[in-house]
Design an enzyme around this catalytic site. Structure first.
Site, mmCIF file in Angstrom:
data_model
loop_
_atom_site.group_PDB
_atom_site.id
_atom_site.type_symbol
_atom_site.label_atom_id
_atom_site.label_comp_id
_atom_site.label_asym_id
_atom_site.label_seq_id
_atom_site.Cartn_x
_atom_site.Cartn_y
_atom_site.Cartn_z
ATOM 1 N N ASP A 32 0.851 -1.188 0.000
ATOM 2 C CA ASP A 32 0.000 0.000 0.000
ATOM 3 C C ASP A 32 0.889 1.241 0.000
ATOM 4 O OD1 ASP A 32 0.966 0.125 2.568
ATOM 5 O OD2 ASP A 32 -0.932 -0.365 3.529
ATOM 6 N N ASP A 60 -7.598 -7.391 0.938
ATOM 7 C CA ASP A 60 -6.632 -7.600 2.019
ATOM 8 C C ASP A 60 -7.306 -7.187 3.316
ATOM 9 O OD1 ASP A 60 -5.185 -4.974 3.410
ATOM 10 O OD2 ASP A 60 -6.166 -4.527 1.503
#
Length: 377
Positions: free
Chosen positions: A92, A268
């Protein structure tokens, strides 16, 4: 193979069955990515994470930039070598953690300055720096830097935020094109809170820039499942059909089923391991708290049919005992089971899509899961 390729193989309603090809391996979608925040999926060895069926794991830019630093990881051979994971890794951008964890945060057009929650040191995260960190880590799939706004938020503030994120997306892509290696991919992140016109504006702005995949951000931040599904109902239809769609930070098993039903390909969440560390096990009959007295004498396994030692080979009574005794193995076994359960859920969804029976699967799953959750209390 040096390309990032998404092959949409089958659809059943809005649900999609696909495959992502990367230089480090294939990812079967819908896919769940275990979260390896600080270079580890908590309480797990990477070989056991892989054995659960995970094709890809997630690393965290914010945490790794603070310690041990991206530069150190690069000197030591990159994140794959550092944590002994040879499959694809997605990172991320750090934007969410800057919002949720850092102190004295100051947002400008340039980026966001903040104080580390670990030692108070000052840092500046810009789109360019975020991409530099992700490239130093060696991530196969990277995220643009975006601003993840809080919920609730006003329409005006949300609009300003998403426009900033679109500008940052262009800067992220420019930096990625200079720093990345063949086969790596950068995803754009759709923002806009719960506002339909803003989600469409964000998606259109990102598509004008052009990305090989698109993430849906800014959800699972307190808006609730019903609102999240409503946002997906009007967001996924405007995204390109030939690119993977990633819903960030989601979620519980019913969230995954509902999101796949609405055209999401990738997920996720820390839920499997975080819940495992606190005594919650996910099952087809809903979640259970293994620390409850009801399991003190329960000699049955968590799931005899799951191809996972933690699920199959240890009794509920034994895991209950480990938690009561404060043993480290308790967290490992329950995290391991939860990860295996999540991967089995994804595998069953993929099969249901292939066989044109996803709607029936989803209805059966919800009925059984909610009935079990209600009985557990």
């Amino acid at each position: 193979m040096s390309e990032f390729i998404f092959n949409l193989q089958k659809t059943d309603g809005q649900a999609r069955r696909g495959e992502i090809t990367t230089p480090r391996g294939k990812i079967q979608t819908p896919a769940f990515m275990p979260v390896g925040t600080a270079g580890t999926v908590k309480a797990m060895q990477t070989r056991d994470v892989k054995a659960t069926g995970a094709d890809i794991i997630l690393g965290n830019t914010y945490h790794l930039m603070l310690r041990p630093t991206a530069e150190r990881v690069a000197r030591l051979g990159g994140l794959h070598h550092f944590m002994q994971w040879d499959g694809p890794i997605l990172t991320d951008s750090g934007g969410f953690q800057v919002m949720s964890l850092s102190k004295l945060r100051k947002l400008t057009e340039e980026g966001v300055s903040f104080q580390s929650h670990i030692d108070g040191s000052r840092h500046m995260l810009t789109p360019e720096r975020s991409i530099e960190i992700q490239c130093l880590l060696g991530a196969d799939i990277q995220m643009q830097l975006d601003e993840c706004p809080p919920f609730p938020i006003t329409e005006e503030a949300s609009r300003e935020s998403l426009e900033l994120s679109i500008r940052w997306a262009k800067r992220s892509k420019d930096a990625f094109e200079k720093l990345s290696k063949p086969g790596q991919a950068l995803f754009g992140i759709v923002q806009g809170s719960v506002f339909e016109d803003q989600r469409k504006r964000s998606a259109e702005g990102l598509m004008e820039i052009g990305f090989p995949g698109y993430s849906v951000g800014g959800l699972a931040v307190g808006e609730g499942q019903e609102q999240m599904f409503r946002v997906l109902d009007f967001t996924t239809p405007v995204l390109p059909k030939d690119r993977p769609r990633y819903l960030m930070g989601v979620g519980k098993p019913p969230d995954l089923v509902g999101a796949v039903e609405r055209g999401i390909d990738m997920f996720d969440c820390v839920m499997p391991t975080r819940s495992g560390r606190h005594g919650q096990a996910f099952t087809w009959d809903g979640p259970i708290n293994i620390k409850n007295a009801a399991y003190v004498d329960d000699g049955t396994p968590l799931d005899a049919d799951l191809d996972c030692p933690a699920s199959r080979d240890y009794s509920k009574a034994y895991i209950n005992h480990l938690f009561r005794a404060g043993e480290y193995l308790a967290a490992t076994l329950l995290s391991w089971h939860n990860l295996a359960f999540y991967q089995e859920l994804m595998a069953r969804m993929r099969t249901a899509i292939e066989e044109d029976r996803f709607a029936a699967f989803a209805a059966e799953f919800r009925a059984r899961y909610s009935a079990g959750a209600a009985s557990e209390g």
